[in-house]
Design a protein around this motif. Structure first.
Motif, mmCIF file in Angstrom:
data_model
loop_
_atom_site.group_PDB
_atom_site.id
_atom_site.type_symbol
_atom_site.label_atom_id
_atom_site.label_comp_id
_atom_site.label_asym_id
_atom_site.label_seq_id
_atom_site.Cartn_x
_atom_site.Cartn_y
_atom_site.Cartn_z
ATOM 1 N N ARG A 297 0.827 -1.209 0.000
ATOM 2 C CA ARG A 297 0.000 0.000 0.000
ATOM 3 C C ARG A 297 0.862 1.260 0.000
ATOM 4 O O ARG A 297 1.991 1.272 0.514
ATOM 5 C CB ARG A 297 -0.918 0.014 1.221
ATOM 6 N N THR A 298 0.326 2.316 -0.599
ATOM 7 C CA THR A 298 0.879 3.653 -0.441
ATOM 8 C C THR A 298 0.244 4.314 0.774
ATOM 9 O O THR A 298 0.929 4.821 1.662
ATOM 10 C CB THR A 298 0.628 4.504 -1.695
ATOM 11 N N ARG A 299 -1.089 4.280 0.798
ATOM 12 C CA ARG A 299 -1.844 4.782 1.953
ATOM 13 C C ARG A 299 -3.018 3.845 2.195
ATOM 14 O O ARG A 299 -3.675 3.400 1.243
ATOM 15 C CB ARG A 299 -2.348 6.199 1.715
ATOM 16 N N CYS B 149 -6.703 -1.766 2.341
ATOM 17 C CA CYS B 149 -5.487 -1.555 1.552
ATOM 18 C C CYS B 149 -5.694 -2.118 0.155
ATOM 19 O O CYS B 149 -6.412 -3.117 -0.038
ATOM 20 C CB CYS B 149 -4.279 -2.236 2.201
ATOM 21 N N ARG B 150 -5.058 -1.507 -0.832
ATOM 22 C CA ARG B 150 -5.247 -1.906 -2.220
ATOM 23 C C ARG B 150 -4.630 -3.285 -2.493
ATOM 24 O O ARG B 150 -3.439 -3.490 -2.248
ATOM 25 C CB ARG B 150 -4.605 -0.884 -3.148
ATOM 26 N N TYR C 13 -6.246 2.352 -7.560
ATOM 27 C CA TYR C 13 -5.028 3.147 -7.728
ATOM 28 C C TYR C 13 -5.164 4.528 -7.100
ATOM 29 O O TYR C 13 -4.307 4.960 -6.315
ATOM 30 C CB TYR C 13 -4.699 3.273 -9.215
ATOM 31 N N HIS C 14 -6.227 5.252 -7.444
ATOM 32 C CA HIS C 14 -6.383 6.631 -6.970
ATOM 33 C C HIS C 14 -6.628 6.663 -5.458
ATOM 34 O O HIS C 14 -6.116 7.553 -4.762
ATOM 35 C CB HIS C 14 -7.538 7.312 -7.704
ATOM 36 N N GLU C 15 -7.398 5.701 -4.968
ATOM 37 C CA GLU C 15 -7.687 5.655 -3.539
ATOM 38 C C GLU C 15 -6.412 5.370 -2.739
ATOM 39 O O GLU C 15 -6.188 5.947 -1.672
ATOM 40 C CB GLU C 15 -8.744 4.584 -3.261
ATOM 41 N N ASP C 16 -5.574 4.483 -3.266
ATOM 42 C CA ASP C 16 -4.305 4.147 -2.618
ATOM 43 C C ASP C 16 -3.388 5.365 -2.531
ATOM 44 O O ASP C 16 -2.639 5.525 -1.564
ATOM 45 C CB ASP C 16 -3.632 3.021 -3.405
ATOM 46 N N ARG C 17 -3.448 6.234 -3.517
ATOM 47 C CA ARG C 17 -2.609 7.434 -3.513
ATOM 48 C C ARG C 17 -3.139 8.504 -2.558
ATOM 49 O O ARG C 17 -2.378 9.218 -1.918
ATOM 50 C CB ARG C 17 -2.507 8.018 -4.924
ATOM 51 N N GLN C 18 -4.452 8.624 -2.482
ATOM 52 C CA GLN C 18 -5.041 9.722 -1.697
ATOM 53 C C GLN C 18 -5.478 9.311 -0.293
ATOM 54 O O GLN C 18 -5.722 10.177 0.560
ATOM 55 C CB GLN C 18 -6.237 10.314 -2.443
ATOM 56 N N GLY C 19 -5.629 8.009 -0.043
ATOM 57 C CA GLY C 19 -6.089 7.566 1.262
ATOM 58 C C GLY C 19 -7.563 7.803 1.503
ATOM 59 O O GLY C 19 -8.017 7.826 2.652
#
Length: 210
Positions: free
Chosen positions: A26-28, A88-89, A49-55
């Motif tokens: 995960r990124t976030r 988490c993604r 993808y976008h959700e993982d970047r922005q949380g």
């Protein structure tokens, strides 16, 4: 603790969680968002993808579509609570594994549901539907409300699936248009089930012993 306090605590725990392998990529983490007193809770599958970047949940193309769907139901995004089955993604957006679903649901999602106590839960896609209606097919029961353990569950097609398969879009839009009537009926059912309390200026009748 208030419901807001509980949700804040859960969100902090999600950010630190290492209970399953999903945390490795995960990124976030994406705990969820919305008011603690939301009447409606929407549960998706997992971050993309976008959700993982922005949380945040549902912020990509499917998120914009979800905002449009909510508008069809006369709802705003800031008055519903949005969460996912897993926080988490999954790698390459693969399906979440059964152990990942079980872990994340037990540690976080069911506690969020208990804190919010929504009148209606809208499940988006087959994985969230499976938590409440195992063995059912989303293509067969989408838009059909079912009471599960006293709570109204409304299974719906995932917005991403409707974007990828345009034939599903009118079905999902129609299901959201029916949501206000479903919510109103659920509110009437809950009010009717609530125990009556005596008026403040009238003391309750005492039982006679003889």
């Amino acid at each position: 603790m208030t419901a807001s306090d509980i949700l804040f605590t859960i969100a902090e725990e999600v950010q630190r969680c290492t209970a399953c392998n999903l945390h490795r990529g995960r990124t976030r983490a994406v705990p969820g968002e919305g008011p603690a007193n939301a009447r409606v809770m929407l549960i998706g599958e997992g971050p993309g993808y976008h959700e993982d970047r922005q949380g945040r949940p549902f912020v990509g193309p499917s998120g914009q579509f979800l905002n449009d769907l909510l508008a069809l139901a006369g709802l705003r995004r800031d008055e519903v609570y949005i969460a996912n089955v897993v926080k988490c993604r999954p790698p390459q957006n693969r399906d979440p594994e059964p152990d990942e679903i079980a872990t994340c649901t037990r540690l976080f999602l069911m506690r969020q549901i208990a804190a919010i106590d929504p009148i209606v839960i809208v499940t988006l896609g087959r994985f969230s539907m499976g938590l409440f209606l195992p063995g059912e097919r989303i293509s067969r029961i989408h838009g059909q409300p079912r009471y599960v353990n006293g709570r109204l569950i409304v299974p719906m097609i995932h917005p991403a699936a409707a974007l990828h398969q345009p034939q599903n879009r009118p079905l999902l839009e129609e299901d959201f248009r029916r949501l206000p009537a479903i919510i109103a009926d659920a509110e009437r059912q809950r009010s009717a089930a609530s125990p009556a309390t005596p008026p403040a200026d009238e003391p309750p009748e005492q039982l006679r012993l003889f």
